[in-house]
Scaffold this motif. Structure first.
Motif, PDB file in Angstrom:
ATOM      1  N   VAL A 108       0.655  -1.122   0.028  1.00 17.74           N
ATOM      2  CA  VAL A 108      -0.056  -0.087   0.009  1.00 17.74           C
ATOM      3  C   VAL A 108       0.150   1.142  -0.129  1.00 17.74           C
ATOM      4  CG1 VAL A 108      -1.571   0.614   1.076  1.00 17.74           C
ATOM      5  CG2 VAL A 108      -2.037  -1.395   1.574  1.00 17.74           C
ATOM      6  N   ALA A 109       0.742   1.938  -1.470  1.00 12.08           N
ATOM      7  CA  ALA A 109       2.085   2.558  -1.158  1.00 12.08           C
ATOM      8  C   ALA A 109       1.381   4.154  -0.679  1.00 12.08           C
ATOM      9  CB  ALA A 109       2.346   3.220  -2.441  1.00 12.08           C
ATOM     10  N   ASN A 110       1.566   4.939   0.484  1.00 17.88           N
ATOM     11  CA  ASN A 110       1.389   6.265   0.871  1.00 17.88           C
ATOM     12  C   ASN A 110       0.613   7.337  -0.616  1.00 17.88           C
ATOM     13  OD1 ASN A 110       1.303   8.758   2.651  1.00 17.88           O
ATOM     14  ND2 ASN A 110       2.895   8.876   2.982  1.00 17.88           N
ATOM     15  N   SER A 111       0.380   8.236  -0.363  1.00 17.69           N
ATOM     16  CA  SER A 111      -0.391   9.015  -1.554  1.00 17.69           C
ATOM     17  C   SER A 111      -1.280  10.195  -1.012  1.00 17.69           C
ATOM     18  CB  SER A 111      -1.516   8.218  -2.216  1.00 17.69           C
ATOM     19  OG  SER A 111      -2.260   7.078  -1.833  1.00 17.69           O
ATOM     20  N   MET A 112      -1.649  10.929  -1.845  1.00 17.16           N
ATOM     21  CA  MET A 112      -1.742  12.237  -1.247  1.00 17.16           C
ATOM     22  C   MET A 112      -3.730  11.857  -2.021  1.00 17.16           C
ATOM     23  SD  MET A 112       0.093  15.710  -1.553  1.00 17.16           S
ATOM     24  CE  MET A 112       1.866  15.134  -1.932  1.00 17.16           C
ATOM     25  N   SER A 113      -4.728  12.613  -1.633  1.00 13.00           N
ATOM     26  CA  SER A 113      -6.112  12.335  -1.994  1.00 13.00           C
ATOM     27  C   SER A 113      -6.571  13.308  -1.388  1.00 13.00           C
ATOM     28  CB  SER A 113      -6.422  11.620  -1.677  1.00 13.00           C
ATOM     29  OG  SER A 113      -7.471  11.399  -0.244  1.00 13.00           O
ATOM     30  N   PRO A 114      -7.830  13.978  -1.858  1.00 14.69           N
ATOM     31  CA  PRO A 114      -8.447  14.985  -2.360  1.00 14.69           C
ATOM     32  C   PRO A 114      -9.285  15.267  -0.613  1.00 14.69           C
ATOM     33  CG  PRO A 114     -10.041  13.840  -3.906  1.00 14.69           C
ATOM     34  CD  PRO A 114      -8.881  13.075  -2.856  1.00 14.69           C
ATOM     35  N   ASP A 115      -9.146  14.109   0.665  1.00  7.43           N
ATOM     36  CA  ASP A 115      -8.848  14.378   1.805  1.00  7.43           C
ATOM     37  C   ASP A 115      -7.620  14.633   2.435  1.00  7.43           C
ATOM     38  OD1 ASP A 115     -11.143  13.774   1.420  1.00  7.43           O
ATOM     39  OD2 ASP A 115     -11.811  11.383   2.128  1.00  7.43           O
ATOM     40  N   SER A 116      -6.511  14.164   1.436  1.00  9.34           N
ATOM     41  CA  SER A 116      -5.237  14.207   2.754  1.00  9.34           C
ATOM     42  C   SER A 116      -4.341  14.705   1.445  1.00  9.34           C
ATOM     43  CB  SER A 116      -5.093  12.658   2.941  1.00  9.34           C
ATOM     44  OG  SER A 116      -3.579  12.477   2.897  1.00  9.34           O
ATOM     45  N   GLN A 117      -4.387  16.075   1.810  1.00 11.23           N
ATOM     46  CA  GLN A 117      -3.434  17.129   0.964  1.00 11.23           C
ATOM     47  C   GLN A 117      -1.588  17.004   0.990  1.00 11.23           C
ATOM     48  OE1 GLN A 117      -4.843  18.349  -2.092  1.00 11.23           O
ATOM     49  NE2 GLN A 117      -6.770  17.826  -2.401  1.00 11.23           N
ATOM     50  N   GLN A 118      -1.758  16.432   2.046  1.00 11.90           N
ATOM     51  CA  GLN A 118      -0.144  16.403   2.563  1.00 11.90           C
ATOM     52  C   GLN A 118       0.593  14.807   2.439  1.00 11.90           C
ATOM     53  OE1 GLN A 118      -0.325  18.531   6.134  1.00 11.90           O
ATOM     54  NE2 GLN A 118       0.484  19.994   5.106  1.00 11.90           N
ATOM     55  N   TRP A 119       1.551  14.859   2.398  1.00 16.46           N
ATOM     56  CA  TRP A 119       2.522  13.332   2.226  1.00 16.46           C
ATOM     57  C   TRP A 119       1.993  12.925   3.844  1.00 16.46           C
ATOM     58  CZ3 TRP A 119       3.214  11.068  -1.292  1.00 16.46           C
ATOM     59  CH2 TRP A 119       4.670   9.701  -1.100  1.00 16.46           C
ATOM     60  N   VAL A 120       1.936  11.792   4.472  1.00 22.98           N
ATOM     61  CA  VAL A 120       1.746  11.578   4.952  1.00 22.98           C
ATOM     62  C   VAL A 120       2.967  11.373   6.127  1.00 22.98           C
ATOM     63  CG1 VAL A 120       0.742   9.460   6.843  1.00 22.98           C
ATOM     64  CG2 VAL A 120      -0.628  10.309   4.219  1.00 22.98           C
ATOM     65  N   THR A 123       4.887   6.871  12.627  1.00 21.93           N
ATOM     66  CA  THR A 123       4.148   5.766  12.434  1.00 21.93           C
ATOM     67  C   THR A 123       2.142   5.807  11.827  1.00 21.93           C
ATOM     68  OG1 THR A 123       4.136   5.791  14.702  1.00 21.93           O
ATOM     69  CG2 THR A 123       5.866   4.693  13.346  1.00 21.93           C
ATOM     70  N   ALA A 124       1.865   6.164  13.425  1.00 28.34           N
ATOM     71  CA  ALA A 124       0.116   6.817  13.112  1.00 28.34           C
ATOM     72  C   ALA A 124      -0.553   7.273  11.937  1.00 28.34           C
ATOM     73  CB  ALA A 124      -0.292   7.539  14.885  1.00 28.34           C
ATOM     74  N   GLY A 125       0.008   8.387  11.445  1.00 25.70           N
ATOM     75  CA  GLY A 125       0.046   8.459  10.233  1.00 25.70           C
ATOM     76  C   GLY A 125      -0.133   8.063   9.567  1.00 25.70           C
ATOM     77  N   ILE A 126       0.428   7.199   9.022  1.00 25.47           N
ATOM     78  CA  ILE A 126       0.718   6.903   7.981  1.00 25.47           C
ATOM     79  C   ILE A 126      -0.341   4.983   8.071  1.00 25.47           C
ATOM     80  CG2 ILE A 126       2.410   4.845   8.427  1.00 25.47           C
ATOM     81  CD1 ILE A 126       2.632   5.457   4.874  1.00 25.47           C
ATOM     82  N   VAL A 127      -0.193   5.013   8.917  1.00 27.10           N
ATOM     83  CA  VAL A 127      -1.500   3.870   9.893  1.00 27.10           C
ATOM     84  C   VAL A 127      -2.826   4.099   9.644  1.00 27.10           C
ATOM     85  CG1 VAL A 127      -2.545   2.114  11.271  1.00 27.10           C
ATOM     86  CG2 VAL A 127       0.079   2.259  10.942  1.00 27.10           C
ATOM     87  N   ARG A 128      -2.635   5.532   9.902  1.00 29.97           N
ATOM     88  CA  ARG A 128      -4.216   6.198   9.813  1.00 29.97           C
ATOM     89  C   ARG A 128      -4.398   6.576   8.345  1.00 29.97           C
ATOM     90  NH1 ARG A 128      -3.046  10.811  11.735  1.00 29.97           N
ATOM     91  NH2 ARG A 128      -4.064  10.709  14.162  1.00 29.97           N
ATOM     92  N   HIS A 129      -4.113   6.710   7.283  1.00 25.91           N
ATOM     93  CA  HIS A 129      -4.573   6.667   5.723  1.00 25.91           C
ATOM     94  C   HIS A 129      -4.583   5.165   5.773  1.00 25.91           C
ATOM     95  CE1 HIS A 129      -3.223   8.263   1.851  1.00 25.91           C
ATOM     96  NE2 HIS A 129      -2.721   7.559   1.531  1.00 25.91           N
ATOM     97  N   PHE A 130      -4.019   4.262   5.846  1.00 26.94           N
ATOM     98  CA  PHE A 130      -4.373   2.851   5.842  1.00 26.94           C
ATOM     99  C   PHE A 130      -5.549   2.368   6.059  1.00 26.94           C
ATOM    100  CE2 PHE A 130      -4.386  -1.191   7.733  1.00 26.94           C
ATOM    101  CZ  PHE A 130      -4.461  -2.238   6.217  1.00 26.94           C
ATOM    102  N   MET A 131      -5.424   2.639   7.295  1.00 28.78           N
ATOM    103  CA  MET A 131      -7.197   2.355   7.766  1.00 28.78           C
ATOM    104  C   MET A 131      -8.075   3.178   7.082  1.00 28.78           C
ATOM    105  SD  MET A 131      -6.483   0.438   9.995  1.00 28.78           S
ATOM    106  CE  MET A 131      -7.693  -0.122  11.004  1.00 28.78           C
ATOM    107  N   SER A 132      -7.811   3.715   6.738  1.00 32.11           N
ATOM    108  CA  SER A 132      -9.128   4.930   6.014  1.00 32.11           C
ATOM    109  C   SER A 132      -9.523   4.017   4.971  1.00 32.11           C
ATOM    110  CB  SER A 132      -8.844   6.227   5.815  1.00 32.11           C
ATOM    111  OG  SER A 132      -8.120   6.785   5.003  1.00 32.11           O
TER     112      SER A 132
END
Ligand code: ADQ
Length: 540
Positions: A108-120, A123-132
């Protein structure tokens, strides 16, 4: 063919019994890439070669596969090309039947999206991104637990008892922990436990003042040290014969009583023998290598022998967590600004009264993500006798790696001691001591390699059309005649000429600025980054 061993495990259980748990490997962020530069110049940390034939990620993947975890996500953020490529080529990423029908391995690659306009980040940041993404996918609705594993660790273990412990305590969060010294504690998350091994305090990277609050007395420590723990992942463990200084100590139980006798002795040799046995039992070198009196602290039946140094005791987190899925999702949503588990989410959850328990991990474990020095030491520990990680493992719990199709190494007149040599090497009239030699290493006559890691090459010189003719300034791949390599990490595909001396003659500890591009000194270890060219006669 990874799964040829059949559909049943040794215990006769279905091989994928943990269908309602998913594993998430943290594939490396930008900060740890900086810490391990230049090994991370072209790759993320879990893709770094380790022990000759492996990549760091192979140990984690093997632990998961051998423990019946059939759903694995690898969250990548930084420089992930090499990791993706290795995973694609080594593991069956197609999912489906070999993984019990509902399993998969997904990057699962880190990515930006309309909901997340910043690079995540974090550890919690990347897991939050994944969990969404994970929570919104209906196919995941049966998942109850999320196992989070940092991708920068070296250990081999059966994860099954950890998962069972998480269920038996009814924990909302289980943190895999270890007894550590004060020095180690400062670099970790440190916990304080009650008599039930429930975590009452958690402090990330405590300073000296904070550390005193976290020290645990022998009595406080006892429930943790005596808690049942997993066996080192060696099904043949009990059949081993232990030898120290050539003296046979017999099998498992005979060896255990010898540890007991030797560990309480004042005799230096006996203590050394106890330490060797302690290592033989698969326990961390870092736990017993620092000198000082080793005392047999607790002895219970089977594998639960714990030797500890009677300095103030601390319990450190390995950063391996099992969260109840709903607790994780809710915490990430409620603490929506938190980027780090250790600094923010975990202390907040404990304060809230969430049930957080510590599981004691036994056996060798090393976090190699802190510095080049940590990575170097973890490699050198492989050369211990017995090695920190036993690559020679039974078929039913093997260490997986990319199946290289290269022949056995050719060696003539080579003097070797404490060395590991991978396949496909050509080595003549050289001396190799205390070193790890990776695949396709070409080492010319008269070369001395000491205390070094030579990662090898991913192709032979003749396989690539020559872009530039070989010359004294552009030697062929490998190590040229009469060169001396000491305490050096040589990354893949390096070209080291004739009469080169990599000996750190000025005893530099840290340097980014050497005459030849690609040469660095980190933690006193010379590091040649991938594809470096070291002309004939260079001296560093
Ligand atoms: P550290 O190791 O200092 O402490 P950190 O380096 O932030 O924690 O990250 C842990 C793991 O997550 C590493 O494998 C790292 O590569 C990975 N990671 C971080 N950010 C990432 C991102 N954005 N994307 C992908 N991967 C990322 C942690 C805990 C301590 C614990 C130690 C044990 O915080 O409590 O004691 O691990 O080593």
């Amino acid at each position: 063919n990874l799964f040829e061993s059949g559909a049943l495990s040794r215990q006769g259980e279905a091989i994928w019994p943990r269908g309602n748990l998913t594993a998430v490997i943290l594939g490396g962020g930008e900060t740890d890439s900086r810490r391990l530069f230049p090994l991370t110049q072209y790759r993320t940390l879990p893709a770094i070669p380790f022990g000759g034939a492996y990549r760091i990620i192979d140990l984690l993947m093997s632990n998961l596969i051998n423990s019946g975890v059939n759903k694995v996500h690898i969250l990548t953020a930084y420089n992930s090309y090499s990791l993706n490529r290795h995973l694609q080529r080594t593991y069956d990423m197609s999912g489906g039947v070999p993984y019990g029908g509902d399993g998969y391995i997904e990057v699962v690659a880190n990515s930006m999206s309309p909901d997340s306009q910043q690079w995540v980040t974090g550890t919690a940041g990347i897991v939050r991104h994944f969990m969404s993404y994970f929570d919104s996918n209906m196919k995941n609705r049966f998942i109850e637990d999320i196992l989070i594993l940092p991708g920068d660790h070296v250990y081999c273990t059966d994860l099954t008892p950890i998962i069972a412990y998480h269920h038996s305590t009814g924990a909302d969060l289980t943190i895999v922990c270890r007894p550590v010294s004060g020095e180690q504690a400062k670099r970790l998350g440190v916990v304080k436990l009650d008599a039930d091994n429930r975590i009452r305090t958690f402090k990330e990277k405590p300073n000296t003042d904070q550390l005193s609050e976290l020290a645990m007395s022998d009595d406080e420590m006892r429930p943790f040290l005596t808690a049942a723990t997993q066996r080192p992942n060696h099904p043949n463990h009990h059949n081993r014969i232990y030898r120290v200084n050539g003296v046979e100590l017999g099998g498992h139980s005979a060896a255990e009583s010898s540890i007991s006798a030797a560990a309480s002795s004042d005799d230096a040799d006996e203590l050394a023998a106890a330490r060797a046995l302690w290592a033989a039992r698969g326990h961390a070198r870092t736990d017993n290598g620092a000198g000082g009196r080793v005392v047999l602290d607790t002895m219970t039946s089977g594998d639960d022998v714990e030797l500890s140094q009677r300095a103030p005791g601390y319990v450190g987190s390995t950063g391996i967590y099992i969260f109840r899925r709903e607790v994780l999702s809710s915490a990430l949503a409620r603490y929506y600004k938190a980027q780090d588990f250790g600094r923010q989410i975990i202390p907040d959850l404990i304060r809230e009264g969430v049930r957080v328990y510590a599981y004691r991990l036994s056996g060798y474990w090393a976090d190699i993500g802190g510095s080049v020095g940590d990575f170097y030491e973890a490699n050198m520990a492989l050369l211990d006798n017995p090695p920190s990680v036993d690559f020679n493992r039974p078929l039913e719990a093997p260490l997986f790696k990319f199946p290289l199709t290269i022949p056995a190494s050719q060696m003539q007149g080579v003097k070797m001691s404490r060395a590991m040599v991978s396949a496909g090497c050509i080595i003549k009239d050289a001396a190799i001591k205390n070193s790890i030699i990776g695949p396709r290493s070409i080492i010319a006559p008269g070369v001395t390699v000491t205390d070094s890691i030579i990662m090898g090459a991913d192709h032979y010189e003749h396989e690539k059309p020559q872009q530039r003719p070989v010359s004294p300034a552009y030697p062929p791949i490998g190590i040229g005649p009469d060169s001396i390599i000491q305490r050096t990490i040589v990354d893949l595909n390096c070209r080291i000429g004739k009469n080169v001396k990599l000996i750190n003659k000025e005893g530099v500890y840290e340097s980014y600025d050497r005459a030849v591009q690609g040469m660095y000194v980190r933690d006193g270890v010379i590091v040649l980054s991938r594809d470096s060219v070291v002309p004939d006669g260079t001296v560093l």
